[in-house]
Scaffold this active site. Sequence first.
Site, PDB file in Angstrom:
ATOM      1  N   SER A  26      10.695  38.517  60.823  1.00 44.95           N
ATOM      2  CA  SER A  26      11.143  39.842  60.380  1.00 44.95           C
ATOM      3  C   SER A  26      10.878  40.848  61.483  1.00 44.95           C
ATOM      4  CB  SER A  26      10.388  40.262  59.113  1.00 44.95           C
ATOM      5  OG  SER A  26      10.642  41.621  58.791  1.00 44.95           O
TER       6      SER A  26
ATOM      7  N   TYR B 130       2.445  40.911  54.582  1.00 43.95           N
ATOM      8  CA  TYR B 130       3.795  40.467  54.958  1.00 43.95           C
ATOM      9  C   TYR B 130       3.997  40.635  56.459  1.00 43.95           C
ATOM     10  CZ  TYR B 130       8.915  40.336  55.144  1.00 43.95           C
ATOM     11  OH  TYR B 130      10.220  40.029  55.454  1.00 43.95           O
TER      12      TYR B 130
ATOM     13  N   LYS C  14       4.614  37.610  59.230  1.00 44.86           N
ATOM     14  CA  LYS C  14       5.836  37.499  60.032  1.00 44.86           C
ATOM     15  C   LYS C  14       5.538  37.579  61.526  1.00 44.86           C
ATOM     16  CE  LYS C  14       8.637  36.905  56.591  1.00 44.86           C
ATOM     17  NZ  LYS C  14       9.305  35.606  56.379  1.00 44.86           N
TER      18      LYS C  14
END
Length: 269
Positions: free
Chosen positions: A145, A158, A162
């Site tokens: 991401s 998160y 990533k």
Amino acid sequence: MTDLSGKIAIVTGAGSGIGRASALLFAEKGAKVIAADITDKVNDTAAENPDAITAMTCDAGSEEDVKALVAKALELHGDLHIFFANAGISGGFDGIFDQSVEEWEEILRINLIGPFLAIKHAGKAMADLCEKERGHGGSIICTASVAGLRSGAGGPAYTASKAGVVNLVRIGAQQLSGSDIRCNAICPGLIETGMTEFMYKMVRERGLEDKVGQLNPMRRGGEPIEIANAALFLASDDSSYVNGHALVVDGGLSSSHPFSKQKFGETAA
């Protein structure tokens, strides 16, 4: 025209969004696909092209499930060329002081350990096949991401997970040296998927849909097919010299720094 004829692919997170678009696109381009997801929605994906797609329920962060996925591909087709480790969860947007250890463990399990398991088990299976067949090759793709490139595009766990994926594919490329198996990541920007559905719904209800993606030069959010097209490139022989790379597909968002500022005790909007 990009062609995957004769290729065998596994796509995780294929019940919706990027995974579903990728499984359907790979099948359209000639691949036989094992579409995996933790939800029954993966059956809907397979139903759109039952001749080319086989559905399988799977927890992408479970080693036994990932091993079973690879075994299923070999059982059904006797081969494996592509593994798209796409499954992931957002874990919400709570600040670092509000998230629990348990939340971090689950987010890292799916988002980072999942791609590790894909490289470990698909990489080994592909390497064994490469030894038997000259020119066999393989491609492992992991969904990272733009959040993994710098802060401000996701929750703390998160974002950390990533960032781990970005470096993991570099490690994977090196560990697979000499095998003709490539290992790359895709870094999507804002894409309309199940993960971002709540945000899109909120802005639409407020009549602010024109604000979606306003921070990137394209002035819009992306569609799952736009990430699927990037995955197709990395899965195919068209990217035969691309390895250990994180391909950013974000409308230009990461070409600049975020405009918002934060201070202790506040979470970015």
